[in-house]
Design an enzyme around this catalytic site. Structure first.
Site, short mmCIF file in Angstrom:
data_model
loop_
_atom_site.label_atom_id
_atom_site.label_comp_id
_atom_site.label_asym_id
_atom_site.label_seq_id
_atom_site.Cartn_x
_atom_site.Cartn_y
_atom_site.Cartn_z
N SER A 64 90.96 59.92 63.90
CA SER A 64 89.53 59.59 63.84
C SER A 64 88.63 60.79 63.58
O SER A 64 87.46 60.60 63.24
CB SER A 64 89.09 58.95 65.17
OG SER A 64 89.81 57.78 65.43
N GLY A 355 86.40 56.65 60.37
CA GLY A 355 87.42 56.98 61.42
C GLY A 355 86.92 57.97 62.27
O GLY A 355 86.94 59.33 61.86
N THR A 356 86.01 58.07 63.57
CA THR A 356 85.00 58.75 64.38
C THR A 356 85.38 58.73 65.84
O THR A 356 85.96 57.77 66.31
CB THR A 356 83.64 58.04 64.21
OG1 THR A 356 83.33 58.02 62.82
CG2 THR A 356 82.54 58.73 64.97
N VAL A 357 85.01 59.79 66.57
CA VAL A 357 85.17 59.80 68.02
C VAL A 357 83.80 60.00 68.65
O VAL A 357 82.93 60.69 68.12
CB VAL A 357 86.13 60.90 68.51
CG1 VAL A 357 87.57 60.56 68.12
CG2 VAL A 357 85.74 62.28 68.00
N MET A 437 81.43 54.25 68.23
CA MET A 437 81.87 54.79 66.96
C MET A 437 82.45 53.68 66.09
O MET A 437 82.71 52.58 66.57
CB MET A 437 82.90 55.90 67.17
CG MET A 437 84.14 55.49 67.99
SD MET A 437 85.34 54.43 67.17
CE MET A 437 85.99 55.51 65.95
#
Length: 537
Positions: A64, A355-357, A437
């Site tokens: 991510s 695709g992120t945290v 997210m």
């Protein structure tokens, strides 16, 4: 019309609210949450904990985010909210004309063309220098340790890692992508659940960033390696682009929603979309969350806001319409008037032109951080700088190649950005950080979490566990299988194209920390749709 998919992806069980007094870290990976808490116990503050957690996430959730991605933060310190935009610009050598000469009609998802300057290492250094208590080298030690010694993969992480590896085998064919497979899928196989994965390249890079306050990444040895890799394969990113980069402190933007101020980072981020949607609904009274009228109005407001966002959001100085106009009461009422009994085909409005945290942290001193970091589309561009573990983002894919569009590609310009941190205050008191997210789900998740909290009185964990919907395009809305069937049918009767899915991973992954202003007690919730964790003491 209601349709159902056949993909099996088990819906996780709900969790209980976590309480703490001295400090709290909430994020999508237990190892990263614990690393942030350890930093708090070592004398660090919420800012140090956020940096430690973010750096760990590049190692323990590389599906991510990564060292080569971007970041944004909202930081509450001594009664004031600060915003940090650590998104990177397009390289100076790229242009619409140059791409069109090469026959490029749309910026691709993978390879060097969509790569923009990474901002995450700069964010860590900037936050540490301005607000941190511990040296950056100390704060990055947990991430270095996990990278060097390895860690066992958790279930959801393994699922997305394997899915990405299968997809990349199909699309990443050039020699320039070999380093990605060497790093993340040795022998062409993704690591399995419980298998230990390690990366000495990650460890060495993180040590270098910590020892130099990220200068090595933008001006030193790491910058040279990025530059050489780019030159070898015809990339646009150069060491000069890296050397010119600096994160920007910005003034957060907000709307007042029923007595609470909801805060977001100003454009180029899409937090403005969440605020526009909430602004349309702030005068409405909603009797219950699981109600046909509630969901219909939420969906209609969100798609109107998103349509405006897609037309106008880019770097703020490049926008043809000022943020104040998009958030004005007059414009909100104009857009609200379009919401009727039936689903509409959304079109952008014409406001007055002028695709992120994700992770959240809090400490005993009252400091709180809302932090988000991403490579975009999971692993990003598919490029890993050989020997470094630096997976480069593909954020430039969001640029338009239409010269007349507000978000048109230009040298040195920041693109429309999906990742957004959120923060809630009431009066002059911090309520706390929140975020969800997941690409273009993020402002939709923000609105739903805020309304779950303010309108429906749900605690942090319940606000995250509640069934979600996601507007996709036109009249198409994706809803989780936990949305009651009669509501899906009622929305369908209003003209929405409702698609019910078992794949909960597409609805984002959120974290919340709220603080009681009288007792200082922290209440945290974490995403039940992933391997989320709240660490507290």
């Amino acid at each position: 019309m209601v349709t159902y998919d056949s993909l099996h992806y088990p819906y996780p069980s709900q969790r209980n609210v976590t309480y703490g007094k001295n400090g709290m870290v909430a994020t999508s990976q237990p190892l990263a949450a614990q690393a942030g808490l350890d930093i708090l116990k070592q004398g660090g503050n919420a800012i140090d904990a956020a940096i430690a957690t973010a750096a760990c996430l590049t190692v323990v959730e590389p599906t991510s985010n990564g060292i080569g991605g971007d970041a944004f933060a909202l930081v509450w310190v001594k009664g004031e909210l600060h915003g940090l935009n650590a998104s990177g610009q397009a390289p100076q050598s790229i242009s619409i004309e140059k791409l069109k000469e090469q026959g490029v009609e749309e910026i691709p998802k993978f390879g060097w063309t969509p790569v923009t300057v990474p901002g995450a290492p700069g964010a860590w250094a900037e936050l540490s220098e301005r607000f941190g208590k511990l040296p950056l080298s100390e704060v990055l030690k947990p991430a270095v340790q996990y990278a060097r010694e390895g860690y066992p993969l958790s279930p959801t992480l393994s699922y997305f890692w394997e899915r990405a590896t299968k997809a990349f085998k199909e699309v990443l064919k050039g020699e320039e992508f070999e380093s990605w497979f060497d790093t993340f899928a040795p022998n062409g196989v993704a690591p399995k659940v419980g298998e230990v994965w390690r990366s000495e390249g990650h460890a060495s890079t993180l040590e270098s960033i910590g020892e130099t306050n990220a200068r090595s990444f933008y001006e030193g040895e790491l910058a040279e390696k990025i530059d050489a890799y780019s030159k070898k394969y015809g990339g646009y990113l150069t060491k000069e682009d890296l050397a010119a980069y600096k994160p920007e402190w910005v003034k957060p933007i907000s709307v007042n929603y029923k007595g609470y101020d909801v805060w977001e980072i100003p454009p180029n981020g899409q937090g403005l979309v969440a605020l526009m949607a909430l602004n349309m609904l702030k005068d409405e009274t909603f009797s219950t969350r699981d109600d046909e009228d509630t969901l219909h109005k939420q969906i209609e407001a969100m798609k109107l806001a998103f349509t405006d966002g897609e037309k106008y959001i880019t770097e703020e100085k490049e926008m043809s319409v000022p943020v104040d106009s998009l958030l004005s009461d007059a414009y909100a009422k104009e857009r609200r008037a379009l919401i009727g009994e039936e689903a509409i085909q959304p079109e952008a409005g014409e406001p007055s032109k002028g695709g992120t945290v994700y992770l959240a942290t809090a400490d005993r001193e009252g400091n709180m951080v809302s932090f988000i970091q991403s490579n975009y589309m999971g692993f990003g561009s598919g490029l890993v700088v050989p020997g470094t573990g630096i997976a480069l983002q593909n954020r430039g894919h969001n640029f338009s190649l239409d010269p007349s569009h507000d978000n048109a590609l230009a040298p040195g310009k920041r693109t429309y950005h999906t990742i957004i941190p959120g923060f809630l205050t009431k009066g002059n008191e911090a309520v706390g950080p929140f975020g969800v997210m997941g690409g273009f789900m993020q402002p939709q998740g923000h609105m739903q979490v805020v309304m779950n909290t303010i309108d429906f009185g749900l605690n942090p964990q319940a606000a995250l566990d509640a069934p979600r919907w996601q507007w996709m395009k036109d009249k198409t809305v994706l809803v989780e299988q936990t949305v009651p069937n009669h509501l899906a049918q009622q929305l369908s009767a209003k003209g929405h194209n409702i698609q019910v899915t078992h794949q909960s991973g597409s609805f984002g992954r959120g974290q919340i920390i709220w603080r009681d202003p009288e007792t200082g007690v922290l209440a945290g919730g974490t995403e039940s749709r992933t391997d989320g964790s709240v660490a507290a003491y």
